[in-house]
Scaffold this motif. Structure first.
Motif, short mmCIF file in Angstrom:
data_model
loop_
_atom_site.label_atom_id
_atom_site.label_comp_id
_atom_site.label_asym_id
_atom_site.label_seq_id
_atom_site.Cartn_x
_atom_site.Cartn_y
_atom_site.Cartn_z
N ALA A 156 0.78 -1.17 0.07
CA ALA A 156 0.00 0.01 0.02
C ALA A 156 0.93 1.20 -0.19
N GLU A 157 1.93 1.37 0.72
CA GLU A 157 2.84 2.62 0.84
C GLU A 157 3.63 2.60 -0.40
N ARG A 158 3.93 1.53 -1.10
CA ARG A 158 4.48 1.60 -2.45
C ARG A 158 3.75 2.29 -3.49
N VAL A 159 2.48 1.59 -3.67
CA VAL A 159 1.62 1.90 -4.79
C VAL A 159 0.92 3.35 -4.69
N GLY A 160 0.75 3.59 -3.27
CA GLY A 160 0.19 4.86 -2.79
C GLY A 160 0.99 6.13 -3.06
N TYR A 161 2.22 5.86 -3.17
CA TYR A 161 3.14 7.08 -3.30
C TYR A 161 2.86 7.80 -4.85
N TRP A 162 2.78 6.85 -5.79
CA TRP A 162 2.69 7.55 -7.03
C TRP A 162 1.22 7.86 -7.01
N ALA A 163 0.25 7.13 -6.59
CA ALA A 163 -1.09 7.53 -6.65
C ALA A 163 -1.49 8.94 -5.92
N ALA A 164 -0.41 9.10 -4.77
CA ALA A 164 -0.98 10.43 -4.19
C ALA A 164 -0.49 11.46 -4.81
N ARG A 165 0.81 11.21 -5.39
CA ARG A 165 1.47 12.54 -6.20
C ARG A 165 0.77 12.65 -7.44
N GLY A 166 0.21 11.68 -8.26
CA GLY A 166 -0.70 11.92 -9.40
C GLY A 166 -2.02 12.55 -8.99
N THR A 167 -2.39 12.30 -7.81
CA THR A 167 -3.88 12.86 -7.36
C THR A 167 -3.48 14.32 -7.07
N ARG A 168 -2.36 14.50 -6.26
CA ARG A 168 -1.95 15.93 -5.94
C ARG A 168 -1.74 16.89 -7.38
N ALA A 169 -1.29 16.13 -8.19
CA ALA A 169 -0.81 16.84 -9.72
C ALA A 169 -2.17 17.12 -10.32
N GLY A 170 -3.02 16.25 -10.48
CA GLY A 170 -4.13 16.34 -11.23
C GLY A 170 -5.38 16.91 -10.75
N LEU A 171 -5.65 17.04 -9.48
CA LEU A 171 -6.90 17.57 -8.78
C LEU A 171 -6.39 18.57 -7.67
N THR A 172 -7.40 19.48 -7.61
CA THR A 172 -7.48 20.41 -6.50
C THR A 172 -7.78 19.35 -5.27
N THR A 173 -7.41 20.29 -4.06
CA THR A 173 -7.78 19.55 -2.57
C THR A 173 -9.13 19.31 -2.49
N LEU A 190 -3.95 12.31 4.30
CA LEU A 190 -3.95 10.96 3.51
C LEU A 190 -3.12 11.18 2.48
N MET A 191 -3.26 12.12 1.70
CA MET A 191 -2.17 12.28 0.46
C MET A 191 -0.70 12.48 0.76
N ALA A 192 -0.50 13.23 1.92
CA ALA A 192 0.77 13.65 2.44
C ALA A 192 1.30 12.14 3.05
N ARG A 193 0.62 11.59 3.46
CA ARG A 193 1.15 10.18 4.35
C ARG A 193 1.51 9.39 2.97
N PHE A 194 0.66 9.19 2.20
CA PHE A 194 1.25 8.39 0.76
C PHE A 194 2.25 8.81 0.10
N GLY A 195 2.14 10.24 -0.17
CA GLY A 195 2.91 10.77 -1.08
C GLY A 195 4.35 11.25 -0.48
N ARG A 196 4.44 11.08 0.86
CA ARG A 196 5.64 11.41 1.82
C ARG A 196 6.05 12.83 1.59
N TRP A 197 5.06 13.71 1.85
CA TRP A 197 5.37 15.12 1.99
C TRP A 197 4.92 15.65 3.07
N SER A 198 5.07 16.76 3.51
CA SER A 198 4.68 17.34 4.69
C SER A 198 3.08 17.77 4.58
N PRO A 199 2.18 17.43 5.27
CA PRO A 199 0.93 18.14 4.98
C PRO A 199 0.67 19.59 5.21
N TYR A 200 1.98 20.21 5.71
CA TYR A 200 2.00 21.88 6.05
C TYR A 200 2.84 22.43 4.87
N SER A 201 3.08 21.95 3.86
CA SER A 201 3.98 22.41 2.94
C SER A 201 2.94 22.93 1.86
#
Length: 201
Positions: A156-173, A190-201
């Motif tokens: 889940a962590e592996r596949v969620g990484y690219w899914a979260a980054r693709g969602t962030r790039a393609g959709l508004t919050t 949720l997207m920050a956890r899977f995409g491994r970025w800070s939710p506060y960035s």
């Protein structure tokens, strides 16, 4: 006394946290009832529906119950009988209405799920089958089931990484939150956890 009985689903969590809400005869929502425990500042405020039985001047009597959700949704009113409350107490007199509120909220979360982005049937079937297989493995080898659950977590962590980054790039919050059936803050976390970025960035 329990302050509130709350309902959640595993998928939507506190984004759709439900409870029984109270309405007074004038249609207003009552303020919390404060109980002084006699030890200075150690009192507590209670909002559980069964408190509002009109048993004292500082406790108003509920006229109706309705389901409320943390997302802002409210269900239909379920009227209460004042005579029954006086004779039985609100806990007993309002039990049927409280149960109806929970059913209303169940319907609300079912509609939330129906509005979320659908999963392909093949994915749903695979997830259900995997859960069944791990449950079966638990009965014969709990340690192996733990390892399987850990492998599932890693996947889940592996596949969620690219899914979260693709969602962030393609959709508004807001769009992502609607697709996931959660509020915007939950979507960000949720997207920050899977995409491994800070939710506060």
């Amino acid at each position: 006394m329990v302050d509130q009985d709350k309902w959640t689903t595993e998928e939507f969590g506190t984004s759709h946290e439900g409870r029984v809400g109270v309405l007074l005869a004038d249609g207003s929502v009552p303020a919390p009832v404060y109980f002084d425990t006699g030890s200075g500042s150690a009192g507590r405020s209670v909002t559980r529906w069964s408190i509002y039985d009109g048993s004292s001047p500082r406790i108003p009597q509920a006229a109706a119950l309705r389901a409320v959700c943390s997302c802002g949704w409210t269900g239909p009113e379920h009227r209460l009988d004042r005579v029954s409350i006086a004779g039985e107490g609100l806990e007993e007199a309002g039990d049927e209405q409280a149960d109806a509120c929970e059913r209303d909220w169940d319907g609300h979360t079912a509609r939330v799920e129906a509005c979320a982005i659908p999963l392909p049937e093949s994915v749903t079937v695979l997830l259900e089958r995997l859960e069944e297989e791990i449950d079966r493995l638990t009965r014969t080898s709990p340690a192996a089931a733990v390892r399987a659950a850990r492998r599932l977590e890693v996947t889940a962590e592996r596949v969620g990484y690219w899914a979260a980054r693709g969602t962030r790039a393609g959709l508004t919050t807001a769009q992502a939150a609607a697709a996931l059936g959660v509020d915007e803050q939950a979507a960000i976390l949720l997207m920050a956890r899977f995409g491994r970025w800070s939710p506060y960035s």
